[in-house]
Design an enzyme around this catalytic site. Sequence first.
Site, PDB file in Angstrom:
ATOM      1  N   SER A   1       0.682  -1.129   0.065  1.00  0.00           N
ATOM      2  CA  SER A   1       0.017   0.036  -0.118  1.00  0.00           C
ATOM      3  C   SER A   1       0.827   1.098   0.038  1.00  0.00           C
ATOM      4  O   SER A   1       0.159   2.366   0.058  1.00  0.00           O
ATOM      5  CB  SER A   1      -0.827  -0.285   1.296  1.00  0.00           C
ATOM      6  OG  SER A   1      -0.053  -0.247   2.494  1.00  0.00           O
TER       7      SER A   1
ATOM      8  N   THR B   1      -1.628   3.405   4.529  1.00  0.00           N
ATOM      9  CA  THR B   1      -0.489   4.501   4.325  1.00  0.00           C
ATOM     10  C   THR B   1       0.224   4.237   5.651  1.00  0.00           C
ATOM     11  O   THR B   1      -0.076   4.292   6.905  1.00  0.00           O
ATOM     12  CB  THR B   1      -1.280   5.968   4.466  1.00  0.00           C
ATOM     13  OG1 THR B   1      -2.173   5.914   3.409  1.00  0.00           O
ATOM     14  CG2 THR B   1      -0.205   6.974   4.630  1.00  0.00           C
TER      15      THR B   1
ATOM     16  N   THR C   1       1.682   6.834   0.309  1.00  0.00           N
ATOM     17  CA  THR C   1       0.738   5.777   0.007  1.00  0.00           C
ATOM     18  C   THR C   1       0.616   5.487  -1.313  1.00  0.00           C
ATOM     19  O   THR C   1       1.071   6.452  -2.291  1.00  0.00           O
ATOM     20  CB  THR C   1      -0.507   6.191   0.646  1.00  0.00           C
ATOM     21  OG1 THR C   1      -1.287   5.172   0.469  1.00  0.00           O
ATOM     22  CG2 THR C   1      -1.039   7.260  -0.211  1.00  0.00           C
TER      23      THR C   1
ATOM     24  N   ARG D   1      -6.994   9.716  -9.154  1.00  0.00           N
ATOM     25  CA  ARG D   1      -7.578   9.759  -7.779  1.00  0.00           C
ATOM     26  C   ARG D   1      -6.437  10.182  -6.721  1.00  0.00           C
ATOM     27  O   ARG D   1      -5.575   9.619  -6.746  1.00  0.00           O
ATOM     28  CB  ARG D   1      -8.445   8.544  -7.380  1.00  0.00           C
ATOM     29  CG  ARG D   1      -9.052   8.323  -5.936  1.00  0.00           C
ATOM     30  CD  ARG D   1      -7.821   7.941  -4.909  1.00  0.00           C
ATOM     31  NE  ARG D   1      -8.512   7.881  -3.593  1.00  0.00           N
ATOM     32  CZ  ARG D   1      -7.983   7.487  -2.468  1.00  0.00           C
ATOM     33  NH1 ARG D   1      -6.624   7.461  -2.508  1.00  0.00           N
ATOM     34  NH2 ARG D   1      -8.765   7.592  -1.552  1.00  0.00           N
ATOM     35  N   VAL D   2      -7.030  11.327  -5.860  1.00  0.00           N
ATOM     36  CA  VAL D   2      -5.942  11.675  -4.962  1.00  0.00           C
ATOM     37  C   VAL D   2      -6.764  11.258  -3.381  1.00  0.00           C
ATOM     38  O   VAL D   2      -7.831  11.895  -3.445  1.00  0.00           O
ATOM     39  CB  VAL D   2      -5.427  13.074  -5.166  1.00  0.00           C
ATOM     40  CG1 VAL D   2      -4.661  13.785  -3.904  1.00  0.00           C
ATOM     41  CG2 VAL D   2      -4.670  13.092  -6.456  1.00  0.00           C
ATOM     42  N   GLY D   3      -6.212  11.086  -2.546  1.00  0.00           N
ATOM     43  CA  GLY D   3      -6.613  10.776  -1.298  1.00  0.00           C
ATOM     44  C   GLY D   3      -6.213  12.065  -0.383  1.00  0.00           C
ATOM     45  O   GLY D   3      -6.037  13.028  -0.682  1.00  0.00           O
ATOM     46  N   ASP D   4      -6.399  11.600   1.168  1.00  0.00           N
ATOM     47  CA  ASP D   4      -6.068  12.653   1.976  1.00  0.00           C
ATOM     48  C   ASP D   4      -4.471  12.771   2.193  1.00  0.00           C
ATOM     49  O   ASP D   4      -3.952  13.909   2.646  1.00  0.00           O
ATOM     50  CB  ASP D   4      -6.655  12.336   3.373  1.00  0.00           C
ATOM     51  CG  ASP D   4      -6.162  10.682   3.765  1.00  0.00           C
ATOM     52  OD1 ASP D   4      -6.164   9.933   2.963  1.00  0.00           O
ATOM     53  OD2 ASP D   4      -5.303  10.715   4.634  1.00  0.00           O
TER      54      ASP D   4
ATOM     55  N   THR E   1      -4.308   7.483   8.255  1.00  0.00           N
ATOM     56  CA  THR E   1      -4.462   6.582   7.472  1.00  0.00           C
ATOM     57  C   THR E   1      -5.878   6.196   7.318  1.00  0.00           C
ATOM     58  O   THR E   1      -6.785   6.352   8.229  1.00  0.00           O
ATOM     59  CB  THR E   1      -3.697   5.429   7.950  1.00  0.00           C
ATOM     60  OG1 THR E   1      -3.841   4.176   7.031  1.00  0.00           O
ATOM     61  CG2 THR E   1      -4.121   4.836   9.209  1.00  0.00           C
ATOM     62  N   GLY E   2      -6.253   5.371   6.262  1.00  0.00           N
ATOM     63  CA  GLY E   2      -7.761   5.205   6.241  1.00  0.00           C
ATOM     64  C   GLY E   2      -8.476   5.709   4.780  1.00  0.00           C
ATOM     65  O   GLY E   2      -7.756   5.890   3.861  1.00  0.00           O
TER      66      GLY E   2
ATOM     67  N   GLY F   1      -9.358   7.918   2.313  1.00  0.00           N
ATOM     68  CA  GLY F   1      -9.047   9.308   2.337  1.00  0.00           C
ATOM     69  C   GLY F   1     -10.171  10.291   1.823  1.00  0.00           C
ATOM     70  O   GLY F   1     -10.254  11.373   2.061  1.00  0.00           O
TER      71      GLY F   1
END
Length: 291
Positions: A50, A151, A169, A179-182, A202-203, A205
Amino acid sequence: MSIRPVIISTWPFGLAANEAAAAALASGGNCLDAVEKGINVAEDDPEVTSVGFGGLPNAQGIVEVDAAVMYGPTHGAGSVAGVRGLKNPISLARKVMQHSRHVMLVGEGAREFALRHGFPFTEMLTEPARAKWIQWLLKTYPLPPGKTHDTIGMVALDASGDLAVGCSTSGYAWKEPGRVGDSPLIGSGLYVDNEVGGAAATGLGESILKYCLSFLVVEGMRQGLSPQTACEAALRRMKSREAEYPDAWAGLVALNKAGEYGAACCGHSDFPYALHRGGKNEVLTYSPRPE
Ligand code: SD4
């Protein structure tokens, strides 16, 4: 004996990362060196599916990585998102912070910046990750929700009392390209205020980024909450509002300026994290209290 340095990281793979971070400090590095060198360990490890090399790919079978770093003493920040073919995005994020006029670079521009600065590029998709992707395409690899991403987030307090935080991550497995997360978003995946403390997330996003969870934790600590209470309060805020992703899970780690730590999660049965403090490096587990 001083409790410093203190290093806290998400997940059991944070143990090896903490070890490398502590070694960077022992050889004269500061908290920023610690965070970079520590996170590099998870990025380089193909077993960590990950983060970095060996990360699970997007829906098209391409590994796209995100990372960010923040350095307390200057309140500097650097971030990269959606970068292909790059093993160590945390190092690129640091480069953006220290050698560009910007905070965040994405996609092709981040790649060109990396090339100019001599970063090596490589195929990031390992054979096991490719096999899982193909199984997913054939619908025979049904990962339970929440199990497709983990992450590395790290907060380090060095011997001088300075703080840095970093996140890296490969994001949500099978994500839409782009796609972009947090994780690369300052305030969401990570935040530090050198007078107060730092936090990393983590988690999921999609949920975390709407609550600026890491910023919320640091602001909680600024108002006098312990790191533990600040993490729990931030997650309560998220849970009380979240209608779009009601089962969203998130994990937070935090350190304050005094070296006190906290960790919490929601939407997950428990949350193992790694803590290096007072010379001892160990995996601890936060278990949410039954409601
Ligand atoms: C993301 N928060 O891209 C990251 C992934 C992650 O545990 O943390 N997974 O949404």
